[in-house]
Design an enzyme around this catalytic site. Structure first.
Site, PDB file in Angstrom:
ATOM      1  CE  LYS A  81      -4.068   1.899   2.434  1.00  0.00           C
ATOM      2  NZ  LYS A  81      -4.925   1.762   3.639  1.00  0.00           N
ATOM      3  CB  SER A 156      -8.059   3.788   2.487  1.00  0.00           C
ATOM      4  OG  SER A 156      -7.262   3.095   3.449  1.00  0.00           O
ATOM      5  CB  SER A 180      -8.508   1.066   5.438  1.00  0.00           C
ATOM      6  OG  SER A 180      -9.250   2.263   5.411  1.00  0.00           O
TER       7      SER A 180
END
Ligand SMILES: [Mg+2]
Ligand SMILES: [Zn+2]
EC number: 6.3.5.7
Lengths: 498, 98, 503
Positions: A81, A156, A180
């Site tokens: 990420k 997210s 997330s």
């Protein structure tokens, strides 16, 4: 051949590399080829580090040839990420304000991955500064859900979940502030774990809400998640909030899945209005399945959970309003308006205006409001009290049960654009995941089937007490095995090919 | 709870150093008002005698020994600087106090 | 910005008003590393060479508390007779400033590590005044900006600024007094005495060198006036960064006169930041902010609470050194000197040097004599502090040893000190190089005395005739012949002996 490679689990891949059946370079090239083939459609990656990944893979192969000891995930590709700093590799956090920023240092998690010989393929897309539940808030455009590219992959960490579900990587890293990791896992039919707060170092993970943020493993199987968990967890003296205790034996738990004799809690607050019928149906089936596997089901009442979302939308914005103050256009990242006619102060305001997206601005202002004099006690102060009550509810619950289960998210993946202009509707996606972040304990999401009405994945959430992360894997592995047996194959095999 | 006005949004934007456009002020005023109206529920517990929780875990006294660790090189420190001069970060004129 | 300020005379101001002061002192700790990261605090490094992701506020970086920073804060708290918190937290003070990389300062807010103490300070006449301490808390320093393109390197007129973050994150302890009332006309003197006492205390604790001229200790003077007899405080002004003892006193004095003038005119004092100007001894108003500051303090989520164990606190208390005021009264007694003498020693900044010289073997009277005489003069001439002179207490002690052994007389000793200060080496080396030893060889002296008598028969006769005072001329002649290296007292004895006269 290469389609075969990308569909292997991380555990299988590592075993084949260790035995010499596959080389790390072959594995990496297969995944790079897959990225090349499908990511234009999915948009899971913001940056692919082709050269770096191949160099890492070559190093692993060299080690093996020389007979050096390899880590349990040596040579396995991973999608990181874009919230973790990577020395020499761009890190944007999905924001324009950090476009082109190349950190001069590695996050502790990045270092651990490298030390474990995991091959980092690149950086994945995300909602800007991890604020969102759809990845639509990325400054670099949305990511599609591999099950239906017109739908959101969660957020997210939608880039990471989409990369897994589209077989661009067998492993990924996410961060979970309010859900997330778990919500993207749920809506893409993958596995995601939010470890106990403090289990995985936050050093080098760009902060959204410091007291809630937690990095964790994302994978397609429970065992793969456990293997990754063991690589990234552990005490870090660079993070004051890091737990200085041994990591629970998660891999062992994942290899010995069982719920026999366990007490499993079902919280009455986690259903009702706003929950999709198919989601509740799959959840109820999961509870039946657990019963059938020998678990005792206990009804729980956690009244404070009704206030969790409200407390979260005060605490997280408050902390973010302060954490994001450093993005001022003076030391790194974007600078706007430096044309000789503006002061440093004006340049800061212009830069932040140009560099932040709407959701980030909204939360910064919300947090600024909640912390400002005159409002602090009513908002931030009360939210902290709610946090205490939620902890107390969890404590009471875990006196009665070993784990709690719930739907991960009230609905399956919604359409891109559907909730973009309605922040409150978007926030509801995290209804079931948020209490865990506020209390700091551990939780996992794993697939429990497709919702009959839309044929999209539904996630089952398992919640464990602080530092009992191993229970997630023990229960998760048992549930996963039972479902795979019932379906005859892993859920992701039902996903359309891209 | 009081509603959020356009002026309040402007004040918040100044505190947060966001040069919002006029249309954004209206847009955010409506949204912030909605959100705050919804989350204001937390004040139901304001009178309850419960301690606030700021950290999820009850850790205390995490400290490091006073030992020097390597710094970045000035080149690394300045590597992301939008502008630099004399090995320092170059910024526009500062209006702050002397 | 620089409007001239009307003042009323100090006496007139005090006739109508009672000053109330609050003093906020920031002390930079002398730790090896910064408060929240491992960067060195060593002075003199290249710009931005002592920075890291943490103190540059890079995305993702996290702070970790320096244990010695906390220990120093506790020591200061204990020395200030404060209570030490059993549990306290850091807080974020949120405001934007280019010197501050995170755009918040990690500080403490409503949970300081030390609170409710006092410091007794001594005024010029020896009277003691008790200053109550509100709190002492931990925080971090900012970076340093240089303003380029303006006429004087100041902010105004500068085209741009350059930022160096080497100082960002250096540990600070902020010490805040309770409102100081009852000092009356002596308020400015109390302010100065307080800051000096605090400086001595910080040094005695060994937690900082507290050099004001280097910004290691900085003082904000808050001052308000109220009419005599009124309980309620007036509105205060906050004069920032007053960086010498003399300036602290002058700033307080100036503000008393300025406030009185405003109030006498029927005006109101606005609560504002003011700047002190060394050159004129006056203060001017800072930039007026459009809106009141709202720092939005909240507990620092990246740090965990500090809960000093009582064992630790008691151990530190037991280890506290003798505090300056106690030490001074002990020394005064030991040396048998007056309060005024001690005050003079303090004013000269000579106390530690004198003590160190005594510790190195000198007697107290000689040590005082050299540091307050010859060396104070030298320091004054070269414009350095006493402890900045190129002579160590041990070397001064060696000089007194040579004098006491009769190897040097005072005049030669002064030359030795001059040589050491000039960098010619140790006292013994200077004696050797310059050939400064007292002529103690009786044979050589006797010859010189005989020659002097033979060369001055008229004077010799006078002495024989009873005019003993005339011996000075003969002593002078002998000293001249021995180039000053004789012991004048012994020379006199020998001359009188030769001439058969009783001294
Ligand atoms: Mg302060
Ligand atoms: Zn540093």
């Amino acid at each position: 051949m290469s389609d075969h490679i990308i569909r292997l689990t991380a555990a299988e891949t590592a075993a084949k590399i260790a035995s010499g059946e596959l080389t790390a370079v072959e594995v990496t090239e297969a995944h790079l080829a897959r990225i090349e083939a499908v990511d234009e459609k999915v948009h899971a990656f913001l940056h692919v580090d082709r050269e770096g990944a191949l160099a890492q893979a070559r190093a692993v192969d060299g080690k093996r040839e020389r007979g050096e000891k390899l880590g349990p995930l040596a040579g396995v590709p991973l999608a990181l990420k874009d919230i973790f700093t990577t020395e020499g590799i761009p890190t944007t956090v999905g924001s324009k304000i950090l476009e082109g920023w190349i950190p001069p240092y590695d996050a502790t998690l990045t270092k651990r991955l490298k030390a474990a010989d995991v091959v980092i393929l690149g950086k994945t897309n995300m909602d800007e500064f991890a604020m969102g539940s759809s990845t639509e808030n990325s400054a670099y455009g949305p990511t599609g859900n591999p099950w239906d590219l017109t739908r959101i992959p969660g957020g997210s960490g939608g880039g990471s979940s989409a990369a897994l579900a589209s077989f661009q990587a067998p492993l990924a890293i996410g961060t979970d502030t309010g859900g997330s990791i778990r919500q993207p896992a749920a809506v893409t039919g993958t596995v995601g774990v939010k470890p106990t707060y403090g289990a995985v170092s936050r050093y080098g993970m760009v902060a959204f809400s410091s007291s809630l943020d937690q990095g964790g493993p994302c994978a397609r199987t429970v065992l793969d998640a456990a293997l990754l968990h063991e690589v990234i967890a552990g005490h870090d003296p660079m993070d004051s909030t890091s737990i200085d205790e041994p990591v629970p034996a998660v891999v062992e738990a994942a290899r010995n899945g069982s719920v026999e004799g366990m007490r499993v809690g079902v919280v009455k607050q986690f259903r009702g209005e706003g929950y999709q019928a198919g989601v509740i149906q799959r959840f109820d089936e999961s509870v039946e399945l657990l019963k059938g596997l020998g678990a005792e089901i206990v009804e729980l009442d956690c009244p404070s959970f009704d206030l969790a979302l409200s407390a979260y939308y005060l605490i997280a914005p408050s902390e973010c309003s302060s954490n994001l103050a450093r993005f001022d256009g003076l030391r790194y990242g974007l600078r706007t308006g430096d044309d000789g006619s503006h002061s440093a102060e004006e340049v800061t305001s212009l830069t932040r205006e140009a560099g932040f997206g709407d959701e980030v601005k909204r939360r910064i202002m919300l947090g600024t409001y909640a912390l400002s004099s005159g409002y602090y006690d009513a908002y931030y102060g009360s939210a902290q009290k709610v946090r205490t009550l939620i902890k107390q509810d969890f404590d009471k619950a875990f006196e009665q049960v070993d784990v709690i289960v719930s739907p991960t998210t009230p609905t399956t993946a919604f359409a891109i654009g559907e909730r973009a202009d309605d922040p409150m509707a978007m926030y509801l996606a995290d209804l079931c995941t948020i209490p865990t972040n506020l209390a700091g304990n551990a939780a996992m999401s794993l697939p429990c089937g497709l919702a009959p009405e839309d044929n999209l994945p539904v996630g089952l959430q398992i919640i464990a007490p602080v530092m009992k992360d191993d229970r997630l894997y023990k229960v998760g592995a048992a549930v996963e095995a039972a479902f795979v047996e019932k379906w005859g194959h892993p859920l992701l095999e039902e996903a359309p090919s891209l | 709870m009081p509603g959020i006005t356009r002026e309040e949004v402007a004040h918040l934007a100044r505190l947060a150093r966001l040069e919002l456009k006029p249309e954004e002020l209206d847009h955010f005023a409506g949204q912030l008002d909605d959100i705050i109206g919804a989350v204001a529920r937390v004040s139901e517990v304001a009178d309850q005698d419960v301690p606030p929780t700021s950290h999820p875990l009850p850790l205390t006294n995490v400290m490091r020994p006073d030992e020097v660790r390597p710094s970045l090189t000035p080149e690394q420190a300045l590597s992301g600087a939008p502008a630099q001069e004399q090995q320092r970060f170059k910024v526009p004129q500062i209006l702050g106090e002397e | 910005m620089t409007t001239t300020t009307d003042l009323v005379s100090y006496e007139d101001a005090l006739a109508s008003y009672d000053p109330v002061m609050g003093l906020e002192v920031h002390v930079e700790l002398g730790t090896k590393t910064k408060m929240f990261c491992g960067c060195s605090t060593e002075l003199g490094a290249d710009a931005n060479a002592q920075t890291c992701p943490v103190c540059l506020g890079l995305p993702g970086a996290l702070p970790v508390v320096n244990a010695i920073g906390v220990e120093s804060a506790i020591k200061i708290g204990l020395a200030l007779n404060c209570e030490i918190a059993e549990w306290c937290r850091f807080a974020r003070k949120n405001y934007f400033y280019p010197d501050m990389p995170k755009n918040f300062q990690t500080s403490q807010y409503d949970e300081p590590i030390a609170f409710d103490g006092y410091l007794d300070v001594q005024l010029e006449d020896g009277e003691t005044f008790r200053v109550e301490i509100e709190r002492a808390h931990m925080e971090e320093d900012t970076g340093k900006s240089t303003h380029v393109g303006g006429a004087t390197g100041r902010i105004h007129g500068a085209s741009h600024s350059l930022l160096d973050y080497n100082r960002a994150g250096i540990p600070l302890i902020e010490i805040v007094t309770k409102p100081i009332t009852g000092a009356g006309e002596r308020a400015p003197e109390v302010a100065r005495a307080y800051v000096r006492e605090l400086r001595e205390l910080i040094r005695a604790l060994g937690v900082s060198e507290a050099r004001m001229e280097m910004g290691q200790m900085r003082c904000d003077v808050n001052l308000s006036l109220r009419p005599h007899g009124r309980e309620k405080f007036g509105t205060r002004s906050e004069t920032k960064n007053v960086n010498s003892l003399r300036s602290v006193e002058r700033a307080a004095r100036f503000e008393i006169q300025r406030h009185a003038a405003v109030l006498n005119d029927g005006g109101t004092i606005i609560q504002e930041t003011r700047h002190f100007h060394e050159d004129t001894g006056s203060t001017t108003s800072g930039r007026v902010k459009e809106e009141a500051e709202d720092y939005r303090y909240f507990p620092e989520p990246d740090l965990v609470p500090v809960a000093p164990s009582r064992e630790w606190v008691e151990k530190l208390r037991a280890e506290l050194p003798e505090l300056p005021l106690v030490r001074r009264s002990r020394l005064r007694e030991e040396w048998g000197i007056s309060g005024t003498d001690m005050q003079a020693i303090l004013n000269a900044g000579a106390l530690d040097s004198i003590v160190a010289t005594i510790d190195a073997g000198a007697d107290a009277a000689s040590a005082r004599k050299w540091w307050m005489g010859e060396l104070a003069r030298a320091a004054n001439e070269s414009g350095t502090a006493l402890d900045g002179l190129a002579i160590t207490p041990a070397q001064v002690a060696r000089v007194t040893e040579l004098v006491n052994a009769g190897d040097l007389n005072d005049k030669l000793a002064r030359q030795v000190i001059e040589g050491v200060l000039a960098g010619e080496g140790t006292p013994d080396e200077v004696v050797d190089k310059r050939g400064l030893k007292v002529v103690s060889d009786e044979g050589a002296l006797t010859t010189a005395v005989e020659e002097a008598i033979a060369g001055n028969p008229a004077i010799a006769d006078k002495i024989r005739g009873g005019k003993v005072a005339a011996v000075g001329a003969l002593v002078g002649a002998v000293m001249k012949a021995t180039r000053g290296q004789a012991d004048a007292a012994r020379v006199k004895e020998l001359i009188l002996q030769q001439l058969g006269v009783e001294g």
